[in-house]
Structure formats: structure tokens, C-alpha cells
Design a protein around this motif. Sequence first.
Motif, PDB file in Angstrom:
ATOM      1  N   ALA A  48      11.274   1.635 -12.250  1.00 43.45           N
ATOM      2  CA  ALA A  48      10.307   1.845 -11.019  1.00 43.45           C
ATOM      3  C   ALA A  48      10.360   3.157 -10.449  1.00 43.45           C
ATOM      4  O   ALA A  48       9.216   3.710 -10.066  1.00 43.45           O
ATOM      5  N   CYS A  49      11.298   4.086 -10.855  1.00 37.59           N
ATOM      6  CA  CYS A  49      11.296   5.262 -10.212  1.00 37.59           C
ATOM      7  C   CYS A  49      10.546   6.157 -11.197  1.00 37.59           C
ATOM      8  O   CYS A  49      10.259   7.294 -10.988  1.00 37.59           O
ATOM      9  N   ARG A  50      10.295   5.982 -12.394  1.00 40.51           N
ATOM     10  CA  ARG A  50       9.615   6.693 -13.241  1.00 40.51           C
ATOM     11  C   ARG A  50       8.016   6.246 -13.442  1.00 40.51           C
ATOM     12  O   ARG A  50       7.373   6.676 -14.251  1.00 40.51           O
ATOM     13  N   LEU A  51       7.853   5.442 -12.389  1.00 38.26           N
ATOM     14  CA  LEU A  51       6.331   4.510 -12.651  1.00 38.26           C
ATOM     15  C   LEU A  51       5.745   5.064 -11.427  1.00 38.26           C
ATOM     16  O   LEU A  51       6.053   4.951 -10.279  1.00 38.26           O
ATOM     17  N   ALA A  52       4.281   5.569 -11.613  1.00 37.75           N
ATOM     18  CA  ALA A  52       3.733   6.039 -10.557  1.00 37.75           C
ATOM     19  C   ALA A  52       2.619   4.667 -10.032  1.00 37.75           C
ATOM     20  O   ALA A  52       2.280   4.246 -10.849  1.00 37.75           O
ATOM     21  N   VAL A  53       2.584   4.801  -8.599  1.00 35.81           N
ATOM     22  CA  VAL A  53       1.723   3.750  -8.157  1.00 35.81           C
ATOM     23  C   VAL A  53       0.235   3.975  -8.410  1.00 35.81           C
ATOM     24  O   VAL A  53      -0.016   5.442  -8.458  1.00 35.81           O
ATOM     25  N   ARG A  54      -0.429   3.132  -8.735  1.00 35.46           N
ATOM     26  CA  ARG A  54      -1.686   3.301  -9.032  1.00 35.46           C
ATOM     27  C   ARG A  54      -2.460   1.970  -8.490  1.00 35.46           C
ATOM     28  O   ARG A  54      -1.984   0.947  -8.457  1.00 35.46           O
ATOM     29  N   GLU A  55      -3.733   2.025  -8.421  1.00 37.37           N
ATOM     30  CA  GLU A  55      -4.802   0.862  -7.734  1.00 37.37           C
ATOM     31  C   GLU A  55      -4.486  -0.336  -8.706  1.00 37.37           C
ATOM     32  O   GLU A  55      -4.632  -0.264  -9.814  1.00 37.37           O
ATOM     33  N   PHE A 109      18.685   3.511  -7.761  1.00 39.38           N
ATOM     34  CA  PHE A 109      20.052   4.084  -7.810  1.00 39.38           C
ATOM     35  C   PHE A 109      19.872   5.768  -7.781  1.00 39.38           C
ATOM     36  O   PHE A 109      19.983   6.516  -7.129  1.00 39.38           O
ATOM     37  N   CYS A 110      19.712   6.098  -9.132  1.00 40.84           N
ATOM     38  CA  CYS A 110      19.827   7.599  -9.444  1.00 40.84           C
ATOM     39  C   CYS A 110      18.412   8.165  -9.124  1.00 40.84           C
ATOM     40  O   CYS A 110      18.138   9.282  -9.062  1.00 40.84           O
ATOM     41  N   LEU A 111      17.274   7.440  -9.300  1.00 36.95           N
ATOM     42  CA  LEU A 111      15.948   7.736  -9.019  1.00 36.95           C
ATOM     43  C   LEU A 111      15.296   8.912  -9.872  1.00 36.95           C
ATOM     44  O   LEU A 111      14.535   9.654  -9.617  1.00 36.95           O
ATOM     45  N   MET A 112      16.044   8.822 -11.171  1.00 37.93           N
ATOM     46  CA  MET A 112      15.415   9.740 -12.173  1.00 37.93           C
ATOM     47  C   MET A 112      15.409   9.050 -13.501  1.00 37.93           C
ATOM     48  O   MET A 112      15.230   9.688 -14.587  1.00 37.93           O
ATOM     49  N   GLY A 113      15.534   7.835 -13.636  1.00 34.77           N
ATOM     50  CA  GLY A 113      15.282   6.837 -14.609  1.00 34.77           C
ATOM     51  C   GLY A 113      16.364   6.934 -15.755  1.00 34.77           C
ATOM     52  O   GLY A 113      16.432   6.661 -16.806  1.00 34.77           O
ATOM     53  N   CYS A 159      16.667  -0.013 -11.674  1.00 36.77           N
ATOM     54  CA  CYS A 159      15.499  -0.227 -10.881  1.00 36.77           C
ATOM     55  C   CYS A 159      14.326  -0.827 -11.922  1.00 36.77           C
ATOM     56  O   CYS A 159      13.185  -0.755 -11.653  1.00 36.77           O
ATOM     57  N   LEU A 160      14.802  -1.530 -12.901  1.00 40.18           N
ATOM     58  CA  LEU A 160      13.839  -1.868 -13.996  1.00 40.18           C
ATOM     59  C   LEU A 160      13.121  -3.086 -13.336  1.00 40.18           C
ATOM     60  O   LEU A 160      13.415  -4.067 -12.564  1.00 40.18           O
ATOM     61  N   ASP A 196       0.817  -1.262   0.148  1.00 41.23           N
ATOM     62  CA  ASP A 196       0.162   0.077   0.286  1.00 41.23           C
ATOM     63  C   ASP A 196       0.592   1.120  -0.058  1.00 41.23           C
ATOM     64  O   ASP A 196       1.833   1.137   0.711  1.00 41.23           O
ATOM     65  N   ALA A 197       0.507   2.194  -0.746  1.00 44.35           N
ATOM     66  CA  ALA A 197       1.453   3.510  -1.054  1.00 44.35           C
ATOM     67  C   ALA A 197       0.385   4.499  -1.269  1.00 44.35           C
ATOM     68  O   ALA A 197      -0.420   4.152  -2.054  1.00 44.35           O
ATOM     69  N   PRO A 198       0.642   5.698  -1.262  1.00 47.31           N
ATOM     70  CA  PRO A 198       0.080   6.950  -1.741  1.00 47.31           C
ATOM     71  C   PRO A 198      -0.017   6.922  -3.229  1.00 47.31           C
ATOM     72  O   PRO A 198       0.928   6.536  -3.812  1.00 47.31           O
ATOM     73  N   GLU A 199      -1.313   7.053  -3.740  1.00 50.72           N
ATOM     74  CA  GLU A 199      -1.330   7.108  -5.391  1.00 50.72           C
ATOM     75  C   GLU A 199      -0.473   8.050  -5.846  1.00 50.72           C
ATOM     76  O   GLU A 199      -0.403   9.287  -5.410  1.00 50.72           O
ATOM     77  N   GLY A 200       0.245   7.802  -6.888  1.00 44.67           N
ATOM     78  CA  GLY A 200       1.023   8.920  -7.705  1.00 44.67           C
ATOM     79  C   GLY A 200       2.514   8.745  -7.097  1.00 44.67           C
ATOM     80  O   GLY A 200       3.351   9.477  -7.791  1.00 44.67           O
ATOM     81  N   GLU A 201       2.617   8.269  -5.949  1.00 46.24           N
ATOM     82  CA  GLU A 201       4.229   8.204  -5.515  1.00 46.24           C
ATOM     83  C   GLU A 201       4.989   7.226  -6.493  1.00 46.24           C
ATOM     84  O   GLU A 201       4.248   6.117  -6.988  1.00 46.24           O
ATOM     85  N   SER A 202       6.283   7.394  -6.481  1.00 47.38           N
ATOM     86  CA  SER A 202       6.801   6.502  -7.645  1.00 47.38           C
ATOM     87  C   SER A 202       6.846   5.203  -6.901  1.00 47.38           C
ATOM     88  O   SER A 202       6.944   4.973  -5.749  1.00 47.38           O
ATOM     89  N   VAL A 203       6.864   3.957  -7.712  1.00 47.97           N
ATOM     90  CA  VAL A 203       6.922   2.632  -7.273  1.00 47.97           C
ATOM     91  C   VAL A 203       8.259   2.342  -6.765  1.00 47.97           C
ATOM     92  O   VAL A 203       8.321   1.854  -5.586  1.00 47.97           O
ATOM     93  N   ALA A 204       9.227   2.969  -7.195  1.00 46.13           N
ATOM     94  CA  ALA A 204      10.670   3.163  -6.262  1.00 46.13           C
ATOM     95  C   ALA A 204      10.744   3.508  -4.936  1.00 46.13           C
ATOM     96  O   ALA A 204      10.979   2.789  -3.897  1.00 46.13           O
TER      97      ALA A 204
END
Length: 101
Positions: free
Chosen positions: A80-87, A56-60, A65-66, A24-32
Motif C-alpha cells: 500500500a505504501c508503493r501504490l498511488a491513490v487513483r479514482e 511500517f517502513c513506508l518504502m516497500g 502493508c500488503l 477520499d484522498a488526494p490523487e497520487g498520495e500513497s494508499v498507506a
Amino acid sequence: MSGRRTAGRRAPSVRFFLDGEAFDAPEGESVAAALMAAGVTRLRAAPRDGAPRGAFCLMGLCQECLVLAEGPGGLAPTEACRLAVREGLSLRRLAPGSADG
């Protein structure tokens, strides 16, 4: 811009999955970021020696983080750092020794 934050304003939590495990995480937060907050730091294995890899770099840029993310065309490698959490988002770690990781 004042640089001030408004306390208490976070998106509602949603559930997403990595290798079938629910998070569980806030919607829109990065998956990483969401996975690191949950204590998950290994997202894949290095192709040559199997060493653990994660955000590592957290900016893709580094692609450490693939993960495989579900999309309209099936599973696709995504940072994962460029992908937003969604339901309901479903992710898988890359298989060790695969061409993608």
C-alpha cells in the motif's frame, strides 16, 4: 532546490475503496498514507498469530502493508505504501491465513 513548499497546492481528491468502504484522498498520495490519515491502521493479519499489521517502513521493504489491488490481471498483492491513490481504485485486505498474508 530551496526546500520551500508552496502552500495550498494539493492534487484534487478522488475516491478509492478498501473492502467496499469509500475513502477520499488526494490523487497520487500513497494508499498507506491516505488510509493512515483516515484512521485505518490495520491492513492485514500476521499469518502465524493473526496480529494486526499495517504500514511500517513506508518504502516497500517490509511488506507489512500488503493489500490486494485490482489490476489488469485481476487482484494482486501490492504494498500500500508503493501504490498511488487513483479514482475508483479498489482494494481488499488479505484473507487471514491466506498464502499471501
